[in-house]
Design an enzyme around this catalytic site. Structure first.
Site, PDB file in Angstrom:
ATOM      1  N   SER A 120       0.686  -1.156  -0.026  1.00  0.00           N
ATOM      2  CA  SER A 120       0.021   0.058   0.074  1.00  0.00           C
ATOM      3  C   SER A 120       1.022   1.330  -0.071  1.00  0.00           C
ATOM      4  O   SER A 120       0.455   2.378  -0.496  1.00  0.00           O
ATOM      5  CB  SER A 120      -0.876   0.139   1.320  1.00  0.00           C
ATOM      6  OG  SER A 120      -0.243   0.011   2.294  1.00  0.00           O
TER       7      SER A 120
ATOM      8  N   HIS B  15       9.310   2.572   9.368  1.00  0.00           N
ATOM      9  CA  HIS B  15       8.828   1.515  10.448  1.00  0.00           C
ATOM     10  C   HIS B  15       7.585   2.029  11.094  1.00  0.00           C
ATOM     11  O   HIS B  15       7.358   3.241  11.391  1.00  0.00           O
ATOM     12  CB  HIS B  15       9.921   1.595  11.322  1.00  0.00           C
ATOM     13  CG  HIS B  15       9.600   0.666  12.412  1.00  0.00           C
ATOM     14  ND1 HIS B  15       9.811  -0.788  12.270  1.00  0.00           N
ATOM     15  CD2 HIS B  15       9.469   0.724  13.760  1.00  0.00           C
ATOM     16  CE1 HIS B  15       9.303  -1.293  13.649  1.00  0.00           C
ATOM     17  NE2 HIS B  15       9.246  -0.521  14.470  1.00  0.00           N
TER      18      HIS B  15
ATOM     19  N   GLU C 152       1.494   6.626   7.419  1.00  0.00           N
ATOM     20  CA  GLU C 152       2.844   6.134   6.828  1.00  0.00           C
ATOM     21  C   GLU C 152       2.386   6.681   5.104  1.00  0.00           C
ATOM     22  O   GLU C 152       3.279   6.964   4.582  1.00  0.00           O
ATOM     23  CB  GLU C 152       2.711   4.686   6.763  1.00  0.00           C
ATOM     24  CG  GLU C 152       3.135   3.985   7.978  1.00  0.00           C
ATOM     25  CD  GLU C 152       3.204   2.673   7.919  1.00  0.00           C
ATOM     26  OE1 GLU C 152       3.800   1.979   6.964  1.00  0.00           O
ATOM     27  OE2 GLU C 152       2.788   1.891   8.919  1.00  0.00           O
TER      28      GLU C 152
END
Ligand code: GRF
Length: 205
Positions: free
Chosen positions: A24, A120, A190
């Site tokens: 994604s 991360h 993210e």
């Protein structure tokens, strides 16, 4: 402009992406490259996992998708050679680890000093290191009672999860969060963060 048209633009720097799973974050990079906002083109996507949906996302976008694992290519050295060959061939400026579950050979890191970036899903150095990937990270955050987590974008060095941090964004942990609900909110951040840091690295490359 399509990906293939943009790939013919001589001034568009090349980005290589390594993925192991759904991709994604890769999709956001593909989309932002298409609009020109990334400031570069995705030259190829490599996965150690032949059935990773990330490879399918790449193919659908007309981007070269390469399955490179010790098993598929015959040895870890063959994977290393393949990566170096692709980096050289396209003069890759930035290498992005977007959910890549394998360690990178040192020769690749030496080839692109300060230009290999990882994402991360927690605030490193907390909740990083061995075993801290995917839902395990969010489970550990909740189990520990942490009230804040987030996203870390960092440069990759030989030491897992320990490279210089480029950017962090904080996500509040809610009392009723499950690893799934927390993971969904972290992933949304993210998606809004990785491409911006890749763009910044490309601007400096
Ligand atoms: C992300 O949570 C990323 O932080 C971690 O692996 C996951 C990859 O997700 N390194 P996707 O494949 O980009 O959907």
């Amino acid at each position: 402009m399509s990906q293939s048209e943009s790939s013919t633009t001589p001034k568009s720097p090349a980005v290589g992406v390594l993925c192991s799973g759904g991709g994604s974050n890769l999709q956001v990079l593909i989309d932002r490259a298409r609009t020109g906002e990334l400031g570069g083109r995705i030259a190829w996507v490599v996965s150690n996992n032949g059935s990773a949906f990330a490879l399918e996302r790449a193919r659908q976008a007309g981007i070269e998708a390469v399955h490179a694992s010790a098993k598929s290519l015959g040895s870890p050295e063959a994977v290393e050679s393949k990566l170096l060959e692709l980096i050289e061939r396209d003069q890759v400026q930035v290498l992005v680890l977007a959910g890549y579950m394998k360690a990178l050979p040192e020769s690749v890191l030496r080839r692109l000093p300060g230009r290999v970036v990882n994402i991360h899903p927690a605030l490193l150095p907390a909740f990083g290191g061995k075993g801290m990937n995917g839902h395990h990270v969010h489970e550990a955050v909740i189990a520990r009672g942490a009230q804040w987590t987030g996203v870390t974008i960092h440069l990759v060095t030989e030491n897992y999860d320990e490279g210089p941090i480029l950017r962090q964004r904080v996500v509040a942990v809610r009392p009723d969060d499950t690893p799934e609900t927390l993971g969904t909110r972290v992933l949304a951040i993210e998606h809004d963060t990785l491409w911006r840091e890749v763009r910044a690295l490309l601007e400096r490359a």
